[in-house]
Scaffold this active site. Structure first.
Site, short mmCIF file in Angstrom:
data_model
loop_
_atom_site.label_atom_id
_atom_site.label_comp_id
_atom_site.label_asym_id
_atom_site.label_seq_id
_atom_site.Cartn_x
_atom_site.Cartn_y
_atom_site.Cartn_z
N GLY A 1 -2.48 -53.77 28.86
CA GLY A 1 -1.30 -52.90 28.69
C GLY A 1 -0.29 -53.14 29.79
O GLY A 1 -0.65 -53.28 30.96
N GLY B 1 3.05 -51.52 29.25
CA GLY B 1 4.08 -50.51 29.03
C GLY B 1 3.45 -49.13 29.01
O GLY B 1 2.72 -48.76 29.93
N SER B 2 3.71 -48.41 27.92
CA SER B 2 3.21 -47.03 27.84
C SER B 2 1.69 -46.94 27.93
O SER B 2 1.14 -45.93 28.36
CB SER B 2 3.70 -46.36 26.55
OG SER B 2 3.22 -47.06 25.44
N GLU C 1 2.22 -50.24 11.75
CA GLU C 1 3.46 -50.07 10.99
C GLU C 1 4.68 -50.56 11.76
O GLU C 1 5.75 -50.70 11.21
CB GLU C 1 3.69 -48.60 10.64
CG GLU C 1 2.58 -47.93 9.87
CD GLU C 1 1.47 -47.45 10.77
OE1 GLU C 1 1.79 -46.77 11.75
OE2 GLU C 1 0.30 -47.77 10.52
#
Ligand code: BEZ
Length: 173
Positions: free
Chosen positions: A5, A7-8, A83
């Site tokens: 990870g 980022g967020s 998505e």
């Protein structure tokens, strides 16, 4: 398996993990070049979030999470980014602070081919866009500051992020 990870995920991993380690991957730079119309912005007024761009000589520090799963599909579901078109998966070697490869991890990168990709802009313009954007997940500024704090907490210095935090501060005084 491991997920890297940058980022967020660093401050808000949305999955169960059994281990987390600070490390870096080679050949990428972290940039606020991805548009967000579903989390930190809205259609017509996109916010900006980080993605990774290929950069031969650079490294990106982040957090690698070890998951107790085997199937990649499970992970896609967990991350809830199926998505969100345009995220490509890469397997990259993760290095520790001694510069040694420790394992390979899955990295999700929003590439220039995706419809939300915004690309480069001057720091002042990116900061202005961040300050004026909010979406279902909250203020875009909160995203920038959360990332900044999480990187600081791990002793990670990222000049792009520092430049944007400084530009945002200048614009709010
Ligand atoms: C990350 O922090 O690495 C990340 C977050 C959301 C989508 C893809 C990657």
């Amino acid at each position: 398996m491991w997920i890297f990870g940058y980022g967020s995920l660093i401050w808000k991993p949305n999955f169960e993990f059994v281990d987390a380690q600070t490390g870096f991957i080679r050949g990428y730079a972290r940039r606020f070049w991805q548009g967000s119309t579903d989390h930190r912005g809205v259609p017509g007024n996109p916010g900006r979030v980080v993605t990774l761009v290929r950069s031969h000589d650079e490294v990106t520090w982040g957090t690698a999470f070890r998951l107790d799963v085997r199937e990649d599909d499970d992970v896609l579901d967990l991350l809830d980014i199926r998505e969100q078109g345009g995220y490509e998966r890469f397997y990259e070697a993760v290095y520790n602070d001694a510069g040694l490869v420790t394992f390979k991890a899955l990295v999700y990168v929003a590439t220039p081919a995706n419809p939300e990709y915004l690309g480069p802009a001057p720091a002042q313009a990116i900061a202005r866009q961040i300050l004026s954007s909010r979406g279902p997940s909250g203020d875009n500024l909160e995203y920038l500051l959360n990332l900044h704090k999480a990187l600081q907490h791990q002793g990670i210095k990222d000049n792009h992020i520092l430049e944007l935090v400084e530009a945002a501060e200048q614009q709010t005084v």
